[in-house]
Design an enzyme around this catalytic site. Structure first.
Site: not given
Ligand SMILES: *Cc1c(COP(=O)(O)O)cnc(C)c1O
Length: 357
Positions: A100, A167, A191
């Site tokens: 990511w 993030d 998530k």
């Protein structure tokens, strides 16, 4: 069929009460006689949901007045571009802690001089790089606090001499965060705080407006701050489920309370991984994530992997297959996952050990 223990990495387990409330709202939104997905988002009833949802974010994370939170579509992956669009003038540094982080860096490279300040690629991202010095001549420093695929986590709010951007897709609301230390915190809801389809971005307002490029309207955080996330049609269903999920979180005591539960769950599962001779953890111990627990079969037992997966499935474990880039197993133990779910997985690992030894 027994009760399933869901360890999916995202989309993932959500509190049952939020799912039940969503079902009710799908049938009849707030007694309007109209389904949640058929209402106009320009109504008093929807405004209330938006306002309360925003207020819950602010309350649960102690978001100071210097910051605003917005809810948008496009996934965390589109936020990678938003970050660079809104904050990158010349140069930015990224901490490369996984796939990511790399994808976030790639988007920034398209718009300026962005580079990895430190990386843990040498050991398949199994640790968090340390000892790096953040330069002071960059526009921002970007980190990925929880590395969903590799099971590593930065659990402290680091000191940063330049605007810090994080993030937090997979650990937001799992532990207290000092929001004042960040210029931007963003992530996908799926998530820990809701279903897929909506992202959150907590932006320090005075950090915006510093770049000289034209920012397309939809990619400009200021558009969405000004219009309170209602510049265009918001993803009403996803926001509604997020709202109910946050109400649940507040009801059980908020972020501090869930953090204690999350610590217990992680300790329980890591203790079993460390004790059970059949399994071994893949992340460096000091960097282990409280959210995604990654482990593989111990040396000598590798050929038992498929058998354990089948055994776990028989025992109602869902979603423990590891990501293809790490292999083995990954149990995602986000907020809605209970100590009982984790205990069931531990029991399953112990039962498998008995069978094999
Ligand atoms: C899942 C994930 C993403 C990507 O989210 P999408 O909403 O699918 O774009 C980004 N960063 C992290 C840390 C993630 O876990």
């Amino acid at each position: 069929m027994g009760k399933k223990h869901v360890f999916n990495a995202g989309p993932c387990l959500l509190p049952q009460v939020a799912i039940d409330k969503a079902i009710e709202a799908l049938k009849d939104f707030k007694g309007t006689g109209v389904s949640l997905i058929s209402i106009s988002h320009r109504t008093k009833e929807w405004d209330e949901v938006m306002n309360e949802c925003r207020a819950l974010w602010k309350e649960l994370l102690n978001i100071p007045d210097t910051h605003e939170v917005v809810f948008l579509g496009g996934g965390a992956s589109l936020q990678f571009l938003y970050v660079a669009m809104n904050f990158l003038e010349k140069k930015a540094a990224y901490l490369e802690t996984g796939v990511w982080a790399k994808k976030a860096l790639k988007e920034a490279k398209g718009l300026g001089d962005a580079y990895a300040l430190a990386s843990s690629a040498d050991k398949n991202y199994s640790y968090i790089p340390k000892g790096y010095v953040i330069p002071e001549d960059i526009d921002y420093f970007h980190i990925t606090t929880n590395n969903t695929i590799y099971g590593t986590e930065i659990k402290e709010d680091i000191d940063c001499p330049v605007p810090l951007i994080a993030d937090m897709s997979s650990d937001i609301m799992s532990r207290p965060v000092d929001v004042s230390k960040y210029a931007l915190i963003y992530g996908g809801a799926q998530k820990n705080v809701g279903p897929a389809g909506v992202i959150f971005a907590i932006v320090r307002k005075d950090a915006l407006g510093k770049v000289s490029r034209y920012i397309p309207t939809m990619l400009d955080y200021r558009t969405h701050i000004d219009k309170l996330s209602m510049f265009n049609t918001p993803p009403v269903f996803s926001i509604y489920v997020m709202y109910e999920t946050l109400k649940w979180l507040k009801g059980i005591g908020g972020v501090e309370a869930i953090h204690a539960v999350n610590r217990r769950k992680a300790d329980l599962l890591y203790a079993e991984i460390d004790r059970n001779p059949l399994f071994v953890g893949t992340a460096a111990k000091e960097d282990r994530s409280d959210m995604n627990v990654c482990f593989v079969m111990a040396p000598g037992y590798e050929d038992l992997q498929d058998e354990f997966l089948a055994f776990a499935k028989e025992h109602d474990m869902v979603g423990i297959k590891g990501h293809r880039s790490v292999g083995g197993f990954r149990a995602s133990i986000y907020n809605a996952c209970t100590v009982e779910d984790v205990q069931a997985l531990v029991d399953c690992m112990q039962a498998f050990e008995k069978l094999k030894k």
